[in-house]
Design an enzyme around this catalytic site. Structure first.
Site, PDB file in Angstrom:
ATOM      1  N   GLU A 207      -6.900   3.566 -10.517  1.00 19.27           N
ATOM      2  CA  GLU A 207      -6.858   2.160 -10.946  1.00 19.27           C
ATOM      3  C   GLU A 207      -6.460   1.357  -9.716  1.00 19.27           C
ATOM      4  O   GLU A 207      -5.284   1.286  -9.359  1.00 19.27           O
ATOM      5  CB  GLU A 207      -5.829   1.982 -12.078  1.00 19.27           C
ATOM      6  N   CYS A 241      -3.056  -7.183 -10.500  1.00 16.48           N
ATOM      7  CA  CYS A 241      -4.292  -6.596  -9.960  1.00 16.48           C
ATOM      8  C   CYS A 241      -5.537  -7.337 -10.428  1.00 16.48           C
ATOM      9  O   CYS A 241      -6.514  -7.428  -9.712  1.00 16.48           O
ATOM     10  CB  CYS A 241      -4.388  -5.126 -10.351  1.00 16.48           C
TER      11      CYS A 241
HETATM   12  P1  NAD Z   1       0.332   1.192  -3.147  1.00 14.12           P
HETATM   13  O1  NAD Z   1      -1.000   1.829  -3.061  1.00 14.12           O
HETATM   14  O2  NAD Z   1       1.018   0.798  -1.898  1.00 14.12           O
HETATM   15  O3  NAD Z   1       1.364   2.154  -3.912  1.00 14.12           O
HETATM   16  C1  NAD Z   1       1.058   2.749  -5.152  1.00 14.12           C
HETATM   17  C2  NAD Z   1       1.819   4.055  -5.303  1.00 14.12           C
HETATM   18  O4  NAD Z   1       1.458   4.955  -4.270  1.00 14.12           O
HETATM   19  C3  NAD Z   1       3.346   3.918  -5.225  1.00 14.12           C
HETATM   20  O5  NAD Z   1       3.914   4.711  -6.243  1.00 14.12           O
HETATM   21  C4  NAD Z   1       3.693   4.452  -3.843  1.00 14.12           C
HETATM   22  O6  NAD Z   1       4.945   5.078  -3.817  1.00 14.12           O
HETATM   23  C5  NAD Z   1       2.586   5.446  -3.577  1.00 14.12           C
HETATM   24  N1  NAD Z   1       2.221   5.541  -2.159  1.00 14.12           N
HETATM   25  C6  NAD Z   1       2.200   4.547  -1.245  1.00 14.12           C
HETATM   26  N2  NAD Z   1       1.750   5.001  -0.057  1.00 14.12           N
HETATM   27  C7  NAD Z   1       1.469   6.320  -0.228  1.00 14.12           C
HETATM   28  C8  NAD Z   1       0.962   7.339   0.633  1.00 14.12           C
HETATM   29  N3  NAD Z   1       0.658   7.114   1.903  1.00 14.12           N
HETATM   30  N4  NAD Z   1       0.788   8.580   0.111  1.00 14.12           N
HETATM   31  C9  NAD Z   1       1.089   8.842  -1.174  1.00 14.12           C
HETATM   32  N5  NAD Z   1       1.570   7.902  -2.035  1.00 14.12           N
HETATM   33  C10 NAD Z   1       1.776   6.655  -1.564  1.00 14.12           C
HETATM   34  O7  NAD Z   1       0.126  -0.050  -4.129  1.00 14.12           O
HETATM   35  P2  NAD Z   1       1.177  -1.140  -4.593  1.00 14.12           P
HETATM   36  O8  NAD Z   1       1.568  -1.994  -3.433  1.00 14.12           O
HETATM   37  O9  NAD Z   1       2.250  -0.521  -5.390  1.00 14.12           O
HETATM   38  O10 NAD Z   1       0.281  -2.005  -5.591  1.00 14.12           O
HETATM   39  C11 NAD Z   1      -0.602  -2.974  -5.157  1.00 14.12           C
HETATM   40  C12 NAD Z   1      -2.038  -2.538  -5.294  1.00 14.12           C
HETATM   41  O11 NAD Z   1      -2.242  -1.899  -6.535  1.00 14.12           O
HETATM   42  C13 NAD Z   1      -3.011  -3.694  -5.283  1.00 14.12           C
HETATM   43  O12 NAD Z   1      -4.168  -3.334  -4.571  1.00 14.12           O
HETATM   44  C14 NAD Z   1      -3.351  -3.896  -6.745  1.00 14.12           C
HETATM   45  O13 NAD Z   1      -4.560  -4.541  -6.980  1.00 14.12           O
HETATM   46  C15 NAD Z   1      -3.347  -2.495  -7.236  1.00 14.12           C
HETATM   47  N6  NAD Z   1      -3.079  -2.453  -8.660  1.00 14.12           N
HETATM   48  C16 NAD Z   1      -4.061  -2.033  -9.485  1.00 14.12           C
HETATM   49  C17 NAD Z   1      -3.856  -2.022 -10.854  1.00 14.12           C
HETATM   50  C18 NAD Z   1      -4.915  -1.574 -11.796  1.00 14.12           C
HETATM   51  O14 NAD Z   1      -4.603  -1.389 -12.959  1.00 14.12           O
HETATM   52  N7  NAD Z   1      -6.144  -1.378 -11.373  1.00 14.12           N
HETATM   53  C19 NAD Z   1      -2.629  -2.428 -11.362  1.00 14.12           C
HETATM   54  C20 NAD Z   1      -1.640  -2.842 -10.481  1.00 14.12           C
HETATM   55  C21 NAD Z   1      -1.862  -2.846  -9.127  1.00 14.12           C
END
Ligand code: NAD
Length: 454
Positions: A207, A241
């Site tokens: 997602e 998002c």
């Molecule tokens: P992110 O990708 O930075 O982090 C998401 C998760 O991944 C966190 O739990 C984090 O701890 C983990 N993570 C981060 N870097 C990692 C790595 N290198 N290796 C493994 N795990 C890692 O995203 P965010 O900043 O938490 O959220 C923002 C993004 O999420 C935006 O792009 C937004 O559009 C998207 N989003 C999508 C939805 C949806 O339902 N489609 C909902 C909310 C947010």
């Protein structure tokens, strides 16, 4: 981690999660646990980014409770084996499909709706009969800590467990073999998760995000459209998002749009103090967002306060696709307004970019509506509305291409965490010799005749 995973696998193999009443019991238990700790949950999220109890209920727990209620009500019918027809080749037989849980699931959450994005997938996983390891985002540290405390003291780790942590802990988790990984977050980290899952051929749901356009056409109901759009954009200070990322509208509507949008922002009285608005999640994002605001292109708003992590709802005009603000998902309270000469040109611009998670179409013209729905590819969206499609659990929620793969909510969530096992059950009272050797021309002719081939 390994130990918990082993325990979960052992528990899953005991078949206890196969029982529908067990699943319903666990979902009800989760609901009771959350309701009885509402105060603590409200305080934790307020401490993280000053989200008010009103918003915490309406856009986090309200959806979670609706999900639980729906799953408990419909679980029996979702998990029934379904009969399908049988073709003559298999005569005499019956055919059916049995939904079965995938097994041990890993759910990785994002920070912007920390409760909803952790619990909604967990509900779907439990409803489908899986065990769950949940890794919430580490950025809202108070909500992450509280979720771990509540779940880990009230649920058996062999069934449902929260692991706290950031990149290191998630990387370690991803090295393990899961039966399903459900990830919410950015497309960049989505790639990391997808690659890690590939090592074990683990099915994934991603997602993700992207730049979701809101497109107005000539003759759209501007007043109503702007009311709904401004609410959707500045909810959670734009950290959503499926927030409309940017506006595309005919040149002729620009002045009126800007005037009405500004008035709508003013009358909404966005302020963290009165609970109508939230802080930006951290200083890194305040800095990133402030760099995206071009002072020359501010129509209204634009104030940034780094110490309180506040960014005023900001309208930007005279924006082009080459501007910095159009190069990345904004994920904050800045709304760039772009104009177009012809709708075809606007469609082309959207098509040139990655497929967005959402698209919002504001129009009164059904031909133009259908043109946009037909020509643009995006995860999901709405006509004359924004964001609210997420609140109808009959609409599978998810992205396409760069904005994600797979979907959830309602039955779609159940399907996401299930495997559909196909069974052909043969009767023993008849068997044709046609498929068996020794082969003959006569047999082949019969087969061809039955298939309608001359
Ligand atoms: P992110 O990708 O930075 O982090 C998401 C998760 O991944 C966190 O739990 C984090 O701890 C983990 N993570 C981060 N870097 C990692 C790595 N290198 N290796 C493994 N795990 C890692 O995203 P965010 O900043 O938490 O959220 C923002 C993004 O999420 C935006 O792009 C937004 O559009 C998207 N989003 C999508 C939805 C949806 O339902 N489609 C909902 C909310 C947010």
């Amino acid at each position: 981690m390994k130990e918990i995973l082993e325990k979960q696998r052992h528990f899953f193999n005991s078949n206890q999660t196969k029982s529908i009443s067990f699943r319903i019991e666990q979902l009800q238990k989760l609901k009771t646990l959350l309701i009885s700790n509402q105060n603590l949950l409200d305080k934790a999220i307020y401490a993280d980014f000053k989200k008010s109890p009103f918003e915490t209920f309406t856009n986090e727990f309200g959806l979670v409770y609706l999900d639980i209620d729906e799953a408990c009500k419909k679980l029996k019918s979702w998990s029934k084996r379904k009969r399908v027809g049988t073709n003559w080749v298999n005569f005499p037989a019956k055919s059916y499909i049995i939904p079965e849980p995938l097994g041990v699931s890993l759910i990785i959450g994002a920070w912007n709706y920390p409760y909803q994005l952790s619990f909604a997938p967990a509900i779907a996983a439990i409803a489908a009969g899986n065990t769950v390891i949940l890794k919430p985002s580490e950025l809202p540290s108070n909500t992450s800590k509280l979720m771990a405390e509540l779940i880990n003291t009230h649920f058996d780790a062999a069934f449902f467990h929260v692991v706290e942590g950031g990149i290191d802990e998630t990387t370690a988790l991803l090295e393990q073999r899961f039966d399903k990984i459900f990830f919410t977050g950015s497309p960049t980290v989505g790639r990391v998760v997808y690659q890690a899952a590939a090592k074990h051929l683990t099915p994934v749901t991603l997602e993700l995000g992207g730049k979701s356009p809101a497109i107005f056409t000539e003759g759209a109901n501007l007043k109503m459209g702007i009311k709904r759009l401004i609410w959707a954009k500045f909810l959670n200070a734009g950290q959503t998002c499926i927030a409309p990322d940017y506006i595309l509208l005919p040149k002729s509507l620009k002045d009126e749009f800007l005037r009405l949008a500004k008035a709508e922002i003013e009358q909404a009285k966005y302020s963290v103090e009165n609970g109508n608005y939230v802080q930006i999640i951290n200083s890194r994002n305040v800095e990133r967002l402030s760099r995206l605001i071009d002072p020359e292109k501010i129509y209204s708003g634009g104030k940034v306060d780094e110490t309180t992590r506040f960014i005023e709802p900001t309208l930007m005009h005279n924006v082009s696709f080459d501007d910095a603000i159009m190069q990345e998902e904004i994920f904050g309270p800045i709304l760039p307004v772009l104009t177009y000469d012809s709708l075809n040109e606007a469609i082309l611009e959207v098509k040139k970019r990655e497929k967005p998670l959402s698209c919002y179409i504001f129009t009164n013209d059904s031909q133009l509506k259908n043109k946009l729905l037909n020509e643009l590819s995006f995860g999901g969206g709405a006509v004359n509305e924004a964001i609210m499609h997420i609140a109808n659990s009959r609409l599978p929620f998810g992205g396409v291409g760069n904005s994600g793969t797979g979907s959830y909510h309602g039955e779609a969530g159940f399907k996401t965490f299930s495997h559909y096992k196909s069974i052909l059950e043969k009767g023993n009272w008849f068997e044709t010799k046609l498929k068996y050797s020794p082969y003959s021309e006569g047999k082949l002719n019969w087969i061809k005749r039955l298939m309608g081939i001359r």
